[in-house]
Scaffold this motif. Sequence first.
Motif, PDB file in Angstrom:
ATOM      1  N   PRO A   4      14.232  63.249  39.791  1.00 52.25           N
ATOM      2  CA  PRO A   4      15.181  62.812  38.775  1.00 52.25           C
ATOM      3  C   PRO A   4      15.957  61.728  39.404  1.00 52.25           C
ATOM      4  O   PRO A   4      16.520  61.961  40.574  1.00 52.25           O
ATOM      5  CB  PRO A   4      15.666  63.786  37.954  1.00 52.25           C
ATOM      6  N   CYS A   5      16.250  60.807  38.674  1.00 54.41           N
ATOM      7  CA  CYS A   5      17.148  59.694  39.039  1.00 54.41           C
ATOM      8  C   CYS A   5      18.700  60.288  39.227  1.00 54.41           C
ATOM      9  O   CYS A   5      19.049  60.599  38.187  1.00 54.41           O
ATOM     10  CB  CYS A   5      17.185  58.538  38.203  1.00 54.41           C
ATOM     11  N   PRO A   6      19.136  60.242  40.503  1.00 56.84           N
ATOM     12  CA  PRO A   6      20.458  61.121  40.473  1.00 56.84           C
ATOM     13  C   PRO A   6      21.461  60.375  39.680  1.00 56.84           C
ATOM     14  O   PRO A   6      22.510  60.939  39.247  1.00 56.84           O
ATOM     15  CB  PRO A   6      20.822  60.955  42.130  1.00 56.84           C
ATOM     16  N   MET A   7      21.759  59.007  39.902  1.00 59.98           N
ATOM     17  CA  MET A   7      22.684  58.280  38.858  1.00 59.98           C
ATOM     18  C   MET A   7      22.392  58.695  37.365  1.00 59.98           C
ATOM     19  O   MET A   7      23.499  58.818  36.746  1.00 59.98           O
ATOM     20  CB  MET A   7      22.425  56.695  39.030  1.00 59.98           C
ATOM     21  N   ARG A   8      21.233  58.825  36.853  1.00 60.33           N
ATOM     22  CA  ARG A   8      21.071  59.260  35.551  1.00 60.33           C
ATOM     23  C   ARG A   8      21.591  60.587  35.185  1.00 60.33           C
ATOM     24  O   ARG A   8      22.361  60.873  34.196  1.00 60.33           O
ATOM     25  CB  ARG A   8      19.541  58.947  35.040  1.00 60.33           C
ATOM     26  N   ILE A   9      21.565  61.321  36.205  1.00 63.77           N
ATOM     27  CA  ILE A   9      21.855  62.823  36.036  1.00 63.77           C
ATOM     28  C   ILE A   9      23.485  62.723  36.155  1.00 63.77           C
ATOM     29  O   ILE A   9      24.117  63.288  35.051  1.00 63.77           O
ATOM     30  CB  ILE A   9      21.619  63.639  37.200  1.00 63.77           C
ATOM     31  N   ALA A  10      24.155  62.032  36.992  1.00 65.33           N
ATOM     32  CA  ALA A  10      25.681  61.835  36.794  1.00 65.33           C
ATOM     33  C   ALA A  10      26.005  61.244  35.673  1.00 65.33           C
ATOM     34  O   ALA A  10      26.701  61.789  34.926  1.00 65.33           O
ATOM     35  CB  ALA A  10      25.941  60.832  37.973  1.00 65.33           C
ATOM     36  N   THR A  11      25.318  60.038  35.177  1.00 65.33           N
ATOM     37  CA  THR A  11      25.773  59.669  33.843  1.00 65.33           C
ATOM     38  C   THR A  11      25.688  60.325  32.712  1.00 65.33           C
ATOM     39  O   THR A  11      26.436  60.467  31.739  1.00 65.33           O
ATOM     40  CB  THR A  11      25.203  58.147  33.589  1.00 65.33           C
ATOM     41  N   GLU A  12      24.571  60.990  32.586  1.00 66.74           N
ATOM     42  CA  GLU A  12      24.437  62.139  31.339  1.00 66.74           C
ATOM     43  C   GLU A  12      25.262  63.197  31.417  1.00 66.74           C
ATOM     44  O   GLU A  12      25.372  63.892  30.419  1.00 66.74           O
ATOM     45  CB  GLU A  12      22.679  62.190  31.457  1.00 66.74           C
ATOM     46  N   THR A  13      25.785  63.516  32.536  1.00 64.63           N
ATOM     47  CA  THR A  13      26.617  64.796  32.712  1.00 64.63           C
ATOM     48  C   THR A  13      27.977  64.410  32.726  1.00 64.63           C
ATOM     49  O   THR A  13      28.693  64.907  31.737  1.00 64.63           O
ATOM     50  CB  THR A  13      26.405  65.473  34.097  1.00 64.63           C
ATOM     51  N   MET A  14      28.555  63.423  33.330  1.00 67.22           N
ATOM     52  CA  MET A  14      29.681  63.325  33.403  1.00 67.22           C
ATOM     53  C   MET A  14      30.253  61.684  33.089  1.00 67.22           C
ATOM     54  O   MET A  14      31.255  61.549  33.119  1.00 67.22           O
ATOM     55  CB  MET A  14      30.508  63.523  35.098  1.00 67.22           C
ATOM     56  N   GLY A  15      29.333  61.144  32.618  1.00 69.27           N
ATOM     57  CA  GLY A  15      29.405  59.497  32.371  1.00 69.27           C
ATOM     58  C   GLY A  15      29.762  59.364  30.949  1.00 69.27           C
ATOM     59  O   GLY A  15      30.222  60.216  30.323  1.00 69.27           O
ATOM     60  N   GLY A  16      29.510  58.178  30.437  1.00 72.18           N
ATOM     61  CA  GLY A  16      29.909  57.986  29.098  1.00 72.18           C
ATOM     62  C   GLY A  16      31.129  57.391  28.991  1.00 72.18           C
ATOM     63  O   GLY A  16      32.086  57.143  30.152  1.00 72.18           O
ATOM     64  N   ARG A  17      31.873  56.941  27.828  1.00 66.56           N
ATOM     65  CA  ARG A  17      32.948  56.132  27.726  1.00 66.56           C
ATOM     66  C   ARG A  17      34.264  57.260  27.908  1.00 66.56           C
ATOM     67  O   ARG A  17      35.241  56.575  28.215  1.00 66.56           O
ATOM     68  CB  ARG A  17      32.871  55.573  26.450  1.00 66.56           C
ATOM     69  N   TRP A  18      34.188  58.442  27.584  1.00 63.10           N
ATOM     70  CA  TRP A  18      35.237  59.237  27.384  1.00 63.10           C
ATOM     71  C   TRP A  18      35.245  60.600  28.474  1.00 63.10           C
ATOM     72  O   TRP A  18      36.367  60.663  28.795  1.00 63.10           O
ATOM     73  CB  TRP A  18      35.380  59.752  25.992  1.00 63.10           C
ATOM     74  N   ARG A  19      34.026  60.658  28.727  1.00 61.79           N
ATOM     75  CA  ARG A  19      34.264  62.089  29.747  1.00 61.79           C
ATOM     76  C   ARG A  19      34.792  61.805  30.987  1.00 61.79           C
ATOM     77  O   ARG A  19      35.645  62.745  31.323  1.00 61.79           O
ATOM     78  CB  ARG A  19      32.613  62.322  29.999  1.00 61.79           C
ATOM     79  N   PRO A  20      34.450  60.547  31.654  1.00 57.72           N
ATOM     80  CA  PRO A  20      35.437  60.642  32.818  1.00 57.72           C
ATOM     81  C   PRO A  20      37.109  60.313  32.760  1.00 57.72           C
ATOM     82  O   PRO A  20      37.648  61.344  33.414  1.00 57.72           O
ATOM     83  CB  PRO A  20      35.291  58.919  33.485  1.00 57.72           C
TER      84      PRO A  20
ATOM     85  N   GLY B  95      25.467  63.319  41.589  1.00 61.01           N
ATOM     86  CA  GLY B  95      24.097  63.451  40.845  1.00 61.01           C
ATOM     87  C   GLY B  95      22.949  64.114  41.381  1.00 61.01           C
ATOM     88  O   GLY B  95      22.426  65.144  41.140  1.00 61.01           O
ATOM     89  N   ALA B  96      22.979  63.809  42.795  1.00 61.04           N
ATOM     90  CA  ALA B  96      21.764  64.364  43.880  1.00 61.04           C
ATOM     91  C   ALA B  96      22.188  65.586  44.006  1.00 61.04           C
ATOM     92  O   ALA B  96      21.389  66.520  43.848  1.00 61.04           O
ATOM     93  CB  ALA B  96      21.480  63.461  45.051  1.00 61.04           C
ATOM     94  N   GLY B  97      23.414  66.140  44.185  1.00 59.45           N
ATOM     95  CA  GLY B  97      23.900  67.407  44.408  1.00 59.45           C
ATOM     96  C   GLY B  97      23.534  68.388  43.375  1.00 59.45           C
ATOM     97  O   GLY B  97      23.020  69.350  43.386  1.00 59.45           O
ATOM     98  N   ARG B  98      24.153  67.571  42.125  1.00 56.75           N
ATOM     99  CA  ARG B  98      23.890  68.328  40.816  1.00 56.75           C
ATOM    100  C   ARG B  98      22.318  68.758  40.559  1.00 56.75           C
ATOM    101  O   ARG B  98      21.900  69.812  40.372  1.00 56.75           O
ATOM    102  CB  ARG B  98      24.287  67.736  39.780  1.00 56.75           C
TER     103      ARG B  98
END
Lengths: 108, 108
Positions: A4-20, B95-98
């Motif tokens: 899976p795309c690591p950046m997509r995992i990051a943005t879908e978990t901790m990304g978005g407008r308010w979560r950071p 994301g890769a670590g996750r």
Amino acid sequence: MEIPCPMRIATETMGGRWRPGILWRLMDGPMRYGELRRGMPWISEKILIRHLRDLEAAGLILRTDHGTQPPQVDYRLTEAGQTLGPVLTAMAAWGAGRSAAGAERLGA
Amino acid sequence: MEIPCPMRIATETMGGRWRPGILWRLMDGPMRYGELRRGMPWISEKILIRHLRDLEAAGLILRTDHGTQPPQVDYRLTEAGQTLGPVLTAMAAWGAGRSAAGAERLGA
């Protein structure tokens, strides 16, 4: 197994407008709901509660109800949440640099 | 002058669900629209075009039309866009670590 795309995992978990912003504020330690709410007045109550629930489900934050009257509930980063430190610090630093550059352009 | 929240500036400029992925892919150099589209099939054409336009308006990417027939248009990070390198690298690493931790839990 497709990687899976690591950046997509990051943005879908901790990304978005308010979560950071929520995660970044919790880097300083546990915060009560009211403190979070006052620190981010631009987020509606409904949206803040939803993101807190999603972040808890993702294992990045922990909700603690201290069982007192009146009720006292706080939120803190879990160990997994704390691994976001470098990302959140880099984002905030970038935003601060951007703000300073913008202020310069406006002659503030 | 009230100091704007640096994290809010960051998330409103480079945050959101798709922008980090677009910016991250452009870190390797200019890409044509078709390459970007194939690299992120989960984004609709309409949404991708809107984010590319917003990122260009924010001065983070540059759109170049090479004036050929058939038309050849590519996108690249501007100098301001390249300052996002540390943020994007940290996000992708997280994301890769996750993903690896998740794969371990699933016994992949």
